[in-house]
Design a protein around this motif. Structure first.
Motif, short mmCIF file in Angstrom:
data_model
loop_
_atom_site.label_atom_id
_atom_site.label_comp_id
_atom_site.label_asym_id
_atom_site.label_seq_id
_atom_site.Cartn_x
_atom_site.Cartn_y
_atom_site.Cartn_z
N LEU A 8 0.83 -1.21 0.00
CA LEU A 8 0.00 0.00 0.00
C LEU A 8 0.87 1.26 0.00
CD1 LEU A 8 -2.76 -1.15 2.51
CD2 LEU A 8 -2.98 -0.92 0.01
N LEU A 11 2.18 1.88 -3.44
CA LEU A 11 1.12 2.32 -4.34
C LEU A 11 0.63 3.72 -4.03
CD1 LEU A 11 -0.90 -0.99 -4.78
CD2 LEU A 11 0.69 0.09 -6.40
N ILE A 12 0.89 4.23 -2.83
CA ILE A 12 0.55 5.63 -2.54
C ILE A 12 1.34 6.55 -3.47
CG2 ILE A 12 0.99 7.45 -0.83
CD1 ILE A 12 -0.13 5.55 1.28
N ASP A 15 0.88 4.11 -9.32
CA ASP A 15 0.45 2.77 -9.72
C ASP A 15 1.70 1.96 -10.08
OD1 ASP A 15 -2.02 3.93 -9.51
OD2 ASP A 15 -2.57 3.70 -11.61
N LEU A 47 -5.72 -7.76 -1.54
CA LEU A 47 -5.98 -6.32 -1.46
C LEU A 47 -7.07 -5.90 -2.45
CD1 LEU A 47 -2.33 -5.02 -1.03
CD2 LEU A 47 -4.20 -4.68 0.60
N SER A 52 -8.99 -2.50 -1.10
CA SER A 52 -7.91 -1.57 -0.77
C SER A 52 -7.11 -1.17 -2.01
CB SER A 52 -6.97 -2.19 0.26
OG SER A 52 -7.66 -2.41 1.46
N VAL A 53 -7.19 -1.99 -3.05
CA VAL A 53 -6.47 -1.77 -4.29
C VAL A 53 -7.40 -2.14 -5.44
CG1 VAL A 53 -4.56 -2.70 -5.69
CG2 VAL A 53 -4.18 -2.19 -3.29
N ILE A 68 -4.03 2.22 -5.56
CA ILE A 68 -4.55 2.22 -4.20
C ILE A 68 -5.89 2.97 -4.18
CG2 ILE A 68 -3.34 4.34 -3.50
CD1 ILE A 68 -2.85 2.89 -0.77
N GLY A 72 -7.57 1.75 0.99
CA GLY A 72 -6.17 1.34 1.10
C GLY A 72 -5.32 2.39 1.79
N ARG A 73 -5.58 3.66 1.49
CA ARG A 73 -4.86 4.76 2.16
C ARG A 73 -5.17 4.76 3.66
NH1 ARG A 73 -2.68 8.54 -1.34
NH2 ARG A 73 -3.26 8.19 -3.51
#
Length: 188
Positions: A8, A11-12, A15, A47, A52-53, A68, A72-73
């Motif tokens: 996560l 991915l913040i 992508d 996820l 979350s994703v 994300i 997910g964040r």
């Protein structure tokens, strides 16, 4: 160490596809506990299932990228508050979390360091005369020393995700078994 939260965190920033995420986690966390690439893909599946994703736009050559979501964040933020000095994995969790967050340009390293120091300070304040209590106190003291060093070095660690595309099935810089890497020969 939470592979789920690590994915996560990567991915913040942007992508990414599975092998890219794997390489980023190993590089950013100084390979604290080797990460199996299959674990990355199975965790990505979970996820996606949990929301979350989501699948993102594929790469130019068709590799699936992941994005994300807000959930997910929120999960990543909750993980940042989850250090437990009484857990058997507390030291590895601390190192993984601090190194990962310090390497992500969009994250506030000082907040993570403040929380980690508070957790380890509380652990250091718990006293006892039994051998396990002394071991925990020494670990807490060492963790606080390392966190102080991390605080001074953290500003130099943020960097964007790498665009380097590793060959499948091989770590970047790895050579086929039995061959010597030219740079490695010079180092020997």
């Amino acid at each position: 160490m939470s592979i789920r939260a690590g994915i996560l965190g990567v991915l913040i920033e942007q992508d990414a596809y599975g092998l890219q995420i794997h390489g980023e986690l190993e590089e950013r966390t100084a390979r604290v506990g080797r990460i199996n690439v299959g674990q990355i893909y199975s965790t990505l599946d979970r996820l996606v299932t949990s929301g979350s994703v989501t699948p993102g736009d594929p790469t130019d050559d068709g590799l699936p990228r992941y994005r994300i979501t807000q959930a997910g964040r929120e999960e990543f933020d909750a993980w940042l508050d989850s250090l437990d000095p009484d857990a058997a994995s507390a030291w590895n969790d601390t190192v993984f979390m601090v190194l990962l967050v310090a390497s992500l340009p969009s994250q506030d390293t000082s907040g993570v360091l403040d929380r980690a120091e508070a957790v380890w300070r509380a652990a250091a304040d718990r006293t006892g005369s039994a051998l396990p209590d002394r071991a925990r106190a020494l670990l807490a003291s060492a963790a606080l020393d390392w966190l102080a060093a991390a605080r001074s070095e953290a500003p130099s660690l943020p960097r964007p995700l790498s665009g380097l595309r590793p060959r499948r099935g091989r770590r970047p810089g790895a050579t086929p078994q039995g061959e010597r890497h030219e740079a490695g020969e010079r180092a020997l």
